[in-house]
Design a protein around this motif. Structure first.
Motif, mmCIF file in Angstrom:
data_model
loop_
_atom_site.group_PDB
_atom_site.id
_atom_site.type_symbol
_atom_site.label_atom_id
_atom_site.label_comp_id
_atom_site.label_asym_id
_atom_site.label_seq_id
_atom_site.Cartn_x
_atom_site.Cartn_y
_atom_site.Cartn_z
ATOM 1 N N ILE A 343 0.860 -1.195 0.000
ATOM 2 C CA ILE A 343 0.000 0.000 0.000
ATOM 3 C C ILE A 343 0.887 1.232 0.000
ATOM 4 O O ILE A 343 1.809 1.347 0.811
ATOM 5 C CB ILE A 343 -0.902 0.019 1.251
ATOM 6 C CG1 ILE A 343 -1.860 -1.180 1.238
ATOM 7 C CG2 ILE A 343 -1.689 1.315 1.325
ATOM 8 C CD1 ILE A 343 -2.735 -1.270 2.477
ATOM 9 N N LYS A 344 0.567 2.145 -0.936
ATOM 10 C CA LYS A 344 1.317 3.404 -0.980
ATOM 11 C C LYS A 344 0.469 4.478 -0.308
ATOM 12 O O LYS A 344 -0.717 4.616 -0.610
ATOM 13 C CB LYS A 344 1.590 3.774 -2.433
ATOM 14 C CG LYS A 344 2.581 4.872 -2.596
ATOM 15 C CD LYS A 344 2.968 4.995 -4.057
ATOM 16 C CE LYS A 344 3.623 6.339 -4.265
ATOM 17 N NZ LYS A 344 3.389 6.876 -5.575
ATOM 18 N N VAL A 345 1.108 5.196 0.631
ATOM 19 C CA VAL A 345 0.363 6.236 1.347
ATOM 20 C C VAL A 345 0.776 7.615 0.839
ATOM 21 O O VAL A 345 1.731 7.747 0.047
ATOM 22 C CB VAL A 345 0.575 6.122 2.885
ATOM 23 C CG1 VAL A 345 -0.080 4.877 3.426
ATOM 24 C CG2 VAL A 345 2.059 6.165 3.251
ATOM 25 N N SER A 346 0.053 8.630 1.277
ATOM 26 C CA SER A 346 0.239 9.977 0.719
ATOM 27 C C SER A 346 1.655 10.514 0.844
ATOM 28 O O SER A 346 2.113 11.291 0.002
ATOM 29 C CB SER A 346 -0.717 10.955 1.383
ATOM 30 O OG SER A 346 -2.010 10.510 1.161
ATOM 31 N N SER A 347 2.367 10.106 1.886
ATOM 32 C CA SER A 347 3.747 10.595 2.051
ATOM 33 C C SER A 347 4.677 10.057 0.970
ATOM 34 O O SER A 347 5.806 10.492 0.840
ATOM 35 C CB SER A 347 4.287 10.150 3.420
ATOM 36 O OG SER A 347 4.479 8.741 3.406
ATOM 37 N N GLY A 348 4.208 9.050 0.222
ATOM 38 C CA GLY A 348 5.040 8.420 -0.804
ATOM 39 C C GLY A 348 5.592 7.084 -0.343
ATOM 40 O O GLY A 348 6.071 6.284 -1.143
ATOM 41 N N GLU A 350 5.814 3.276 0.660
ATOM 42 C CA GLU A 350 5.069 2.080 0.273
ATOM 43 C C GLU A 350 5.243 1.035 1.376
ATOM 44 O O GLU A 350 6.370 0.654 1.711
ATOM 45 C CB GLU A 350 5.557 1.531 -1.060
ATOM 46 C CG GLU A 350 4.707 0.355 -1.489
ATOM 47 C CD GLU A 350 4.979 -0.112 -2.920
ATOM 48 O OE1 GLU A 350 5.588 0.664 -3.702
ATOM 49 O OE2 GLU A 350 4.600 -1.247 -3.244
ATOM 50 N N ILE A 351 4.137 0.602 1.944
ATOM 51 C CA ILE A 351 4.210 -0.386 3.031
ATOM 52 C C ILE A 351 4.048 -1.760 2.397
ATOM 53 O O ILE A 351 2.994 -2.056 1.809
ATOM 54 C CB ILE A 351 3.084 -0.171 4.064
ATOM 55 C CG1 ILE A 351 3.002 1.303 4.483
ATOM 56 C CG2 ILE A 351 3.268 -1.062 5.279
ATOM 57 C CD1 ILE A 351 1.694 1.663 5.182
ATOM 58 N N PRO A 352 5.063 -2.608 2.489
ATOM 59 C CA PRO A 352 4.943 -3.927 1.864
ATOM 60 C C PRO A 352 3.937 -4.799 2.609
ATOM 61 O O PRO A 352 3.862 -4.740 3.836
ATOM 62 C CB PRO A 352 6.357 -4.509 1.978
ATOM 63 C CG PRO A 352 7.032 -3.720 3.044
ATOM 64 C CD PRO A 352 6.335 -2.406 3.182
ATOM 65 N N ALA A 353 3.166 -5.577 1.860
ATOM 66 C CA ALA A 353 2.159 -6.424 2.518
ATOM 67 C C ALA A 353 1.906 -7.695 1.736
ATOM 68 O O ALA A 353 1.803 -7.672 0.502
ATOM 69 C CB ALA A 353 0.853 -5.653 2.656
ATOM 70 N N ASP A 354 1.830 -8.814 2.471
ATOM 71 C CA ASP A 354 1.342 -10.064 1.880
ATOM 72 C C ASP A 354 -0.155 -10.208 2.175
ATOM 73 O O ASP A 354 -0.897 -10.818 1.417
ATOM 74 C CB ASP A 354 2.089 -11.260 2.484
ATOM 75 C CG ASP A 354 3.596 -11.101 2.348
ATOM 76 O OD1 ASP A 354 4.055 -10.935 1.202
ATOM 77 O OD2 ASP A 354 4.300 -11.086 3.379
ATOM 78 N N ILE A 355 -0.548 -9.677 3.334
ATOM 79 C CA ILE A 355 -1.957 -9.754 3.751
ATOM 80 C C ILE A 355 -2.391 -8.368 4.214
ATOM 81 O O ILE A 355 -1.672 -7.705 4.966
ATOM 82 C CB ILE A 355 -2.127 -10.755 4.920
ATOM 83 C CG1 ILE A 355 -1.731 -12.165 4.480
ATOM 84 C CG2 ILE A 355 -3.565 -10.744 5.448
ATOM 85 C CD1 ILE A 355 -1.695 -13.193 5.606
ATOM 86 N N VAL A 356 -3.565 -7.940 3.738
ATOM 87 C CA VAL A 356 -4.138 -6.683 4.228
ATOM 88 C C VAL A 356 -5.440 -7.007 4.948
ATOM 89 O O VAL A 356 -6.310 -7.688 4.405
ATOM 90 C CB VAL A 356 -4.405 -5.689 3.071
ATOM 91 C CG1 VAL A 356 -5.192 -4.481 3.571
ATOM 92 C CG2 VAL A 356 -3.091 -5.232 2.448
ATOM 93 N N VAL A 357 -5.521 -6.552 6.196
ATOM 94 C CA VAL A 357 -6.751 -6.764 6.965
ATOM 95 C C VAL A 357 -7.493 -5.436 7.025
ATOM 96 O O VAL A 357 -6.961 -4.441 7.517
ATOM 97 C CB VAL A 357 -6.423 -7.232 8.404
ATOM 98 C CG1 VAL A 357 -7.721 -7.467 9.182
ATOM 99 C CG2 VAL A 357 -5.572 -8.492 8.391
ATOM 100 N N THR A 358 -8.704 -5.419 6.515
ATOM 101 C CA THR A 358 -9.477 -4.175 6.513
ATOM 102 C C THR A 358 -10.354 -4.138 7.770
ATOM 103 O O THR A 358 -11.506 -4.578 7.745
ATOM 104 C CB THR A 358 -10.342 -4.052 5.237
ATOM 105 O OG1 THR A 358 -11.122 -5.252 5.113
ATOM 106 C CG2 THR A 358 -9.492 -3.884 3.999
#
Ligand SMILES: Cc1cc2nc3c(=O)[nH]c(=O)nc-3n(C[C@H](O)[C@H](O)[C@H](O)COP(=O)(O)OP(=O)(O)OC[C@H]3O[C@@H](n4cnc5c(N)ncnc54)[C@H](O)[C@@H]3O)c2cc1C
Length: 504
Positions: A343-348, A350-358
């Protein structure tokens, strides 16, 4: 004791089956429905009733939510019923709450009244017949049944159990990992060695993160804005002190209930009377639990008054321990886009992820999404006003249970059940078969307010759904009180003959 009517449909029939008549039909076998059934049975042992639930088991919220670490954030002395002592530590896991509910069902012999996989889809009141006709679908698409009932008691909770709130973000389609919602946790989800991003900052995120942090490689909590946290011990110090006295369970339950009620009344009162002090107290109480030099202002300093949204409870500070150990971290930012690998956030960043929990919450549902009609007229709830947060104007013989935001939900289940019991007894005394909350002439031009005043409580799931909810007036009995401290005085004394309830 009469049992509920049988609901087994005849094999191979397509048309609606008549499932019989009950005095009271309860919708929902969660904490509210089970509590309501107990109170009803205790007070009116000869009345027939049935509890219908769309799910395949009891517990409502605690059956739906089975993600790792799921637990209460209320203490169980007040989240437990008034009539059934809690014997464990103050904070309980979801499974322990289910076990407690099983004991209640068992001890009070309620199982025989519960019908699972019975989704109520429509309820029509007929003044001529003085009864509700309730349409039910068995399973998801199974046979249709029709019950009739003299009184409808809606204990359906506040959100859609089948469809969690799943916001869509740009780029989600290209993300190559797994996206899960805590309300639909896959039992076989393998977290070992995975990089997990949990989107959300509420109680669910705070509970889930410590529970998965040891197994996952790393967990990042990604929040748009900070929430308040409080880190009490799992077992209250008073319970520890009383432990050696070996008190009867009933005493312990009552003493601890009073302790927690007093504590939570103070907390709620202070949130209105001295919000800045409470804000400072909450922030300062977690600061020492965080890693040295942690940016508390950015990640843990909310921009709203304490209790304007729920305060997330972190028993024994376990979330903070995972932060200290480096097993979890926090990013406070907005999501710009999902990428293939994170996931890329506004600051630029990028948080690496294999699993995203919403952990993004619920879709609020109004009275179980049941289509209501009264004498052939569909009920548009957005035009209706609550009567004491228990009934709705113009809707006869129907009560609903909605618990507290700032206190244990169940405190209100007991209070509302007492009021409904009083109402049913009053009807009996008056020889009435119908009671309907009705705006008096002096109420007709009453100024209407939203169901939840955003100044008072403004969690996302409530604000997203205000437009589909009924309203409240600006004076009793047309208000939905949010504070247990007032309601515990007001509801037991509520005047049932003030002209706002019309008996026939
Ligand atoms: C993870 C989590 C933790 C929570 N922790 C706390 C806490 O610590 N303290 C607190 O006070 N609150 C807490 N809450 C709020 C919680 O929802 C309430 O405490 C309480 O469980 C609500 O009970 P209920 O019986 O009213 O509703 P639910 O638990 O929502 O149960 C309602 C039942 O009604 C059924 N139903 C709904 N519509 C229909 C229909 N049309 N036909 C048939 N059946 C229907 C549903 O299937 C469900 O089983 C928590 C919520 C969540 C999600």
């Amino acid at each position: 004791m009469t049992t509920a009517p049988t609901t087994a449909p005849a094999q191979g029939t397509e048309k609606i089956q008549d499932a019989g008549h009950v005095d009271v039909l309860i919708v929902g076998a969660g904490v509210s429905g089970i509590g309501a059934a107990h109170h009803l049975r205790a007070q009116f042992p000869d009345r027939t009733f049935v509890i219908l639930d769309a799910q395949d088991n009891r517990g409502g919220t605690w059956w739906t939510h089975r993600y790792p670490g799921v637990r209460s954030d209320s203490d169980l002395f007040t989240y437990g019923y008034r009539f059934k002592p809690w014997r464990g530590p103050s904070i309980a896991a979801g499974e322990e709450i289910l076990a407690y509910l099983d004991e209640v069902i068992d001890e009070y012999d309620l199982d025989q009244y519960i019908r699972y996989r019975h989704r109520v889809t429509a309820a029509s009141w007929s003044t001529e017949d003085r009864r509700w006709t309730v349409e039910v679908t068995r399973g998801d698409t199974g046979p249709q049944l029709r019950f009739t009932a003299g009184f409808l008691w809606m204990c359906q909770g506040y959100y859609n159990h089948a469809k969690p709130y799943r916001p869509r973000w740009e780029g989600m389609d290209r993300f190559q990992g797994v996206v899960v919602h805590p309300q639909r946790w896959p039992e076989d989800l393998d977290l070992a060695g995975k990089r997990v991003v949990v989107i959300g900052s509420g109680a669910t995120a705070a509970t889930l993160i410590p529970a998965i942090a040891q197994e996952a490689e790393h967990v990042t909590m990604l929040q748009r804005s900070p929430s308040y946290y409080f880190a009490p011990p799992t077992t209250h110090e008073l319970a520890v002190m009383l432990g050696p006295l070996d008190l009867p369970d009933e005493w312990m339950h009552e003493i601890m209930r009073r302790q927690y009620i007093t504590q939570y009344h103070w907390l709620a009162r202070t949130s209105f009377e001295a919000p800045d002090e409470l804000h400072a107290f909450l922030i300062e109480s977690i600061r020492p639990l965080l890693p040295e030099g942690f940016d508390v202002d950015k990640h843990f300093t909310p921009h709203y008054r304490p209790w304007q949204q729920r305060i997330a409870i972190v028993p024994d500070g376990d979330l903070f321990a995972t932060l200290r150990e480096g097993k979890a971290s926090i990013v406070t930012d907005t999501i710009e886009t999902f990428t293939e690998h994170g996931i890329k956030v506004s600051s630029g960043e990028e948080i690496p992820a294999d699993i995203v929990v919403t952990a993004t919450g619920f879709n609020l549902s109004v009275l179980g999404d049941v289509a209501f009609t009264v004498d052939g007229e569909p009920v548009d709830f957005t035009e209706r006003v609550t009567w004491r947060g228990v009934m709705i104007n113009g809707v006869p013989n129907m009560a609903y249970v909605f618990g507290y935001f700032r206190h244990s939900w169940t405190l209100r289940v007991d209070l509302v059940s007492d009021l409904v019991g009083r109402l049913l007894a009053d009807m009996q005394d008056k020889g009435a078969t119908m009671v309907v909350p009705t705006l008096r002439p002096q109420d007709k031009d009453m100024q209407l307010r939203p169901w939840s005043d955003p100044e008072n409580f403004n969690s996302g799931y409530v604000m997203r759904s205000q437009h589909i909810l009924f309203k409240q007036g600006h004076r009793e009995p047309w208000t939905h009180m949010l504070e247990h401290e007032q309601e515990r005085e007001i509801l037991p004394e509520a005047d049932l003959d003030d002209g706002t309830l019309v008996y026939r």
